[in-house]
Design a protein around this motif. Structure first.
Motif, PDB file in Angstrom:
ATOM      1  N   GLU A   1      -9.240   7.275 -29.820  1.00  0.00           N
ATOM      2  CA  GLU A   1      -9.457   8.437 -30.684  1.00  0.00           C
ATOM      3  C   GLU A   1     -10.926   8.827 -30.771  1.00  0.00           C
ATOM      4  O   GLU A   1     -11.256  10.000 -30.946  1.00  0.00           O
ATOM      5  N   ASP A   2     -11.829   7.847 -30.655  1.00  0.00           N
ATOM      6  CA  ASP A   2     -13.250   8.161 -30.732  1.00  0.00           C
ATOM      7  C   ASP A   2     -13.859   8.448 -29.366  1.00  0.00           C
ATOM      8  O   ASP A   2     -15.075   8.626 -29.243  1.00  0.00           O
ATOM      9  N   ASP A   3     -13.029   8.516 -28.331  1.00  0.00           N
ATOM     10  CA  ASP A   3     -13.450   8.804 -26.955  1.00  0.00           C
ATOM     11  C   ASP A   3     -14.392   7.754 -26.372  1.00  0.00           C
ATOM     12  O   ASP A   3     -15.034   8.004 -25.346  1.00  0.00           O
ATOM     13  N   SER A   4     -14.472   6.574 -26.969  1.00  0.00           N
ATOM     14  CA  SER A   4     -15.358   5.540 -26.426  1.00  0.00           C
ATOM     15  C   SER A   4     -14.666   4.690 -25.373  1.00  0.00           C
ATOM     16  O   SER A   4     -15.340   3.993 -24.601  1.00  0.00           O
ATOM     17  N   CYS A   5     -13.341   4.739 -25.317  1.00  0.00           N
ATOM     18  CA  CYS A   5     -12.573   3.926 -24.366  1.00  0.00           C
ATOM     19  C   CYS A   5     -11.638   4.808 -23.547  1.00  0.00           C
ATOM     20  O   CYS A   5     -10.957   5.673 -24.101  1.00  0.00           O
ATOM     21  N   GLN A   6     -11.612   4.567 -22.250  1.00  0.00           N
ATOM     22  CA  GLN A   6     -10.686   5.263 -21.368  1.00  0.00           C
ATOM     23  C   GLN A   6      -9.800   4.211 -20.720  1.00  0.00           C
ATOM     24  O   GLN A   6     -10.281   3.190 -20.237  1.00  0.00           O
ATOM     25  N   ILE A   7      -8.492   4.437 -20.756  1.00  0.00           N
ATOM     26  CA  ILE A   7      -7.525   3.427 -20.340  1.00  0.00           C
ATOM     27  C   ILE A   7      -6.729   3.910 -19.140  1.00  0.00           C
ATOM     28  O   ILE A   7      -6.255   5.049 -19.108  1.00  0.00           O
ATOM     29  N   ILE A   8      -6.595   3.031 -18.154  1.00  0.00           N
ATOM     30  CA  ILE A   8      -5.697   3.263 -17.026  1.00  0.00           C
ATOM     31  C   ILE A   8      -4.808   2.034 -16.899  1.00  0.00           C
ATOM     32  O   ILE A   8      -5.307   0.906 -16.882  1.00  0.00           O
ATOM     33  N   ALA A   9      -3.508   2.238 -16.833  1.00  0.00           N
ATOM     34  CA  ALA A   9      -2.575   1.134 -16.644  1.00  0.00           C
ATOM     35  C   ALA A   9      -1.639   1.472 -15.493  1.00  0.00           C
ATOM     36  O   ALA A   9      -1.247   2.628 -15.319  1.00  0.00           O
ATOM     37  N   SER A  10      -1.295   0.462 -14.693  1.00  0.00           N
ATOM     38  CA  SER A  10      -0.393   0.681 -13.562  1.00  0.00           C
ATOM     39  C   SER A  10       0.529  -0.522 -13.397  1.00  0.00           C
ATOM     40  O   SER A  10       0.107  -1.665 -13.607  1.00  0.00           O
ATOM     41  N   PHE A  11       1.782  -0.255 -13.046  1.00  0.00           N
ATOM     42  CA  PHE A  11       2.770  -1.298 -12.815  1.00  0.00           C
ATOM     43  C   PHE A  11       3.707  -0.847 -11.702  1.00  0.00           C
ATOM     44  O   PHE A  11       4.384   0.175 -11.838  1.00  0.00           O
ATOM     45  N   PRO A  12       3.770  -1.576 -10.584  1.00  0.00           N
ATOM     46  CA  PRO A  12       4.714  -1.226  -9.510  1.00  0.00           C
ATOM     47  C   PRO A  12       6.158  -1.313  -9.991  1.00  0.00           C
ATOM     48  O   PRO A  12       6.484  -2.127 -10.862  1.00  0.00           O
ATOM     49  N   LEU A  13       7.013  -0.478  -9.395  1.00  0.00           N
ATOM     50  CA  LEU A  13       8.399  -0.379  -9.828  1.00  0.00           C
ATOM     51  C   LEU A  13       9.360  -0.665  -8.679  1.00  0.00           C
ATOM     52  O   LEU A  13       9.002  -0.545  -7.502  1.00  0.00           O
ATOM     53  N   ASP A  14      10.572  -1.015  -9.040  1.00  0.00           N
ATOM     54  CA  ASP A  14      11.623  -1.186  -8.051  1.00  0.00           C
ATOM     55  C   ASP A  14      12.885  -0.496  -8.553  1.00  0.00           C
ATOM     56  O   ASP A  14      13.054  -0.284  -9.761  1.00  0.00           O
ATOM     57  N   LEU A  15      13.732  -0.154  -7.604  1.00  0.00           N
ATOM     58  CA  LEU A  15      15.001   0.502  -7.906  1.00  0.00           C
ATOM     59  C   LEU A  15      15.892   0.346  -6.681  1.00  0.00           C
ATOM     60  O   LEU A  15      15.436   0.547  -5.542  1.00  0.00           O
ATOM     61  N   ALA A  16      17.132  -0.049  -6.883  1.00  0.00           N
ATOM     62  CA  ALA A  16      18.059  -0.190  -5.758  1.00  0.00           C
ATOM     63  C   ALA A  16      18.117   1.108  -4.965  1.00  0.00           C
ATOM     64  O   ALA A  16      18.319   2.187  -5.539  1.00  0.00           O
ATOM     65  N   GLY A  17      17.896   1.028  -3.677  1.00  0.00           N
ATOM     66  CA  GLY A  17      17.900   2.216  -2.830  1.00  0.00           C
ATOM     67  C   GLY A  17      16.517   2.773  -2.561  1.00  0.00           C
ATOM     68  O   GLY A  17      16.378   3.703  -1.747  1.00  0.00           O
ATOM     69  N   LEU A  18      15.489   2.230  -3.223  1.00  0.00           N
ATOM     70  CA  LEU A  18      14.119   2.692  -2.981  1.00  0.00           C
ATOM     71  C   LEU A  18      13.698   2.226  -1.586  1.00  0.00           C
ATOM     72  O   LEU A  18      13.795   1.043  -1.267  1.00  0.00           O
ATOM     73  N   PRO A  19      13.242   3.135  -0.733  1.00  0.00           N
ATOM     74  CA  PRO A  19      12.889   2.753   0.638  1.00  0.00           C
ATOM     75  C   PRO A  19      11.794   1.680   0.691  1.00  0.00           C
ATOM     76  O   PRO A  19      10.890   1.657  -0.152  1.00  0.00           O
ATOM     77  N   ARG A  20      11.912   0.791   1.675  1.00  0.00           N
ATOM     78  CA  ARG A  20      10.866  -0.175   1.978  1.00  0.00           C
ATOM     79  C   ARG A  20       9.924   0.431   3.020  1.00  0.00           C
ATOM     80  O   ARG A  20      10.205   1.490   3.592  1.00  0.00           O
ATOM     81  N   ALA A  21       8.819  -0.276   3.270  1.00  0.00           N
ATOM     82  CA  ALA A  21       7.781   0.276   4.151  1.00  0.00           C
ATOM     83  C   ALA A  21       8.319   0.634   5.528  1.00  0.00           C
ATOM     84  O   ALA A  21       7.864   1.603   6.149  1.00  0.00           O
ATOM     85  N   GLN A  22       9.293  -0.148   6.026  1.00  0.00           N
ATOM     86  CA  GLN A  22       9.796   0.081   7.381  1.00  0.00           C
ATOM     87  C   GLN A  22      10.864   1.164   7.446  1.00  0.00           C
ATOM     88  O   GLN A  22      11.242   1.599   8.542  1.00  0.00           O
TER      89      GLN A  22
END
Length: 316
Positions: free
Chosen positions: A237-258
């Motif tokens: 609220e005081d603009d002194s902190c900036q937050i970034i959060a990330s979390f990888p996800l999975d889901l049946a049917g989500l393509p793999r790299a290949q």
């Protein structure tokens, strides 16, 4: 709170007092006392549930509550600023503007990092030494916001005044809820965010932000396991902190790299796929929305983690 004596809490004096009242008044008093007893019992239960809900972790002055299973492998680190230029490189750039350096994702202000390897879906590796440079690592990063003004120089000189930088960070959070405005993060990625969907504004103790599902793409690509992730951008609220959060996800049917095919769209003919990428992206986003409840980790779990943050302001 000791509730063991509640059933016998109406003593002899109380019974005489009730006897002086008419039946209706006595009934009302008994109902109120029974209601209070049930309410207190409920509060006691809530306390137990909240206690077992997760593990509270501290990162300097900041706190977060995470699933108990994340606790043992959690990594809390206080990271110094990583500017784009070393002093001699900055001096060379000032002498010759052609000696410009490209930032990387690791270039950022000093920050507290909370990393959660146990939040990773099976099949995604975790490398602690590279987590800071990984835009999809399972982590919450709380930055000293005003240092974004110097993180892309030598850490000392600023090319944009701090006030403008902070205003821009705040505006980027506010604009992120506008579908016509692509999400903007202060960190640098030589890529663009694709498949942006499921946006939701989240409030935490001391600030607010926006979560979304997204994937960094350098070129047209399938929605891919290991790249698709939960992304949160917020400000205190005081603009002194900036937050970034990330979390990888999975889901049946989500393509793999290949994989080359997803939802009837193939990358086998890349030129054709590129031409039709916007159509594929719409189809993939619709598929993701339809299967939101099957995503792991559950979005509701990740949302609760973000909402549990306590970020009252940067304290050096």
């Amino acid at each position: 709170m000791n509730l063991s004596g509640m059933n016998s809490s109406i003593g002899k004096k109380d019974r005489f007092a009730l006897a002086d009242l008419n039946a209706s008044e006595a009934s009302d008093i008994m109902k109120r006392r029974n209601f209070i007893q049930l309410a207190l019992t409920g509060l006691a239960g809530c306390g137990e549930n909240r206690k077992s809900h997760g593990a509270m972790l501290e990162a300097g002055p900041f706190r977060v509550t995470v699933p108990e299973s994340w606790r043992e492998s959690a990594i809390i680190e206080n990271i110094a600023m990583v500017p784009v230029y070393h002093p001699e490189e900055w001096a060379a750039y000032r002498q010759d503007s052609h000696r410009v350096l490209k930032p990387s994702y690791v270039c950022r202000p000093q920050h507290w990092a909370m990393r959660f390897p146990s939040a990773l879906p099976p099949g995604i590796p975790f490398q602690r030494e590279n987590a800071g440079a990984d835009p999809t690592a399972p982590q919450i990063l709380i930055h000293k916001a005003d240092e974004w003004a110097v993180a892309f120089t030598d850490g000392r000189h600023m090319e944009t005044p701090v006030g403008e930088v902070l205003a821009g960070l705040r505006k980027s959070v506010d604009d992120a809820m506008n579908d016509e405005s692509p999400p903007r993060l202060p960190c640098f990625m030589d890529a663009s965010l694709g498949f942006v969907c499921l946006k939701k504004r989240l409030r935490f103790a001391g600030g607010t932000g926006v979560r979304m599902i997204a994937q960094w793409n350098t070129e047209p690509s399938l929605m891919t396991f290991g790249k698709l992730h939960y992304l949160f951008s917020g400000m205190s609220e005081d603009d002194s902190c900036q937050i970034i959060a990330s979390f990888p996800l999975d889901l049946a049917g989500l393509p793999r790299a290949q994989d080359q095919i997803h939802l009837g769209h193939s990358m086998g003919q890349f030129d054709q796929f590129s031409v039709n990428f916007a159509t594929y992206a719409e189809t993939a986003i619709a598929w993701l929305r339809e299967n939101e409840s099957s995503i792991t980790p559950p979005l509701s779990t990740l949302d609760e983690v973000i909402k549990s943050l306590v970020v009252s302001g940067w304290k050096s």
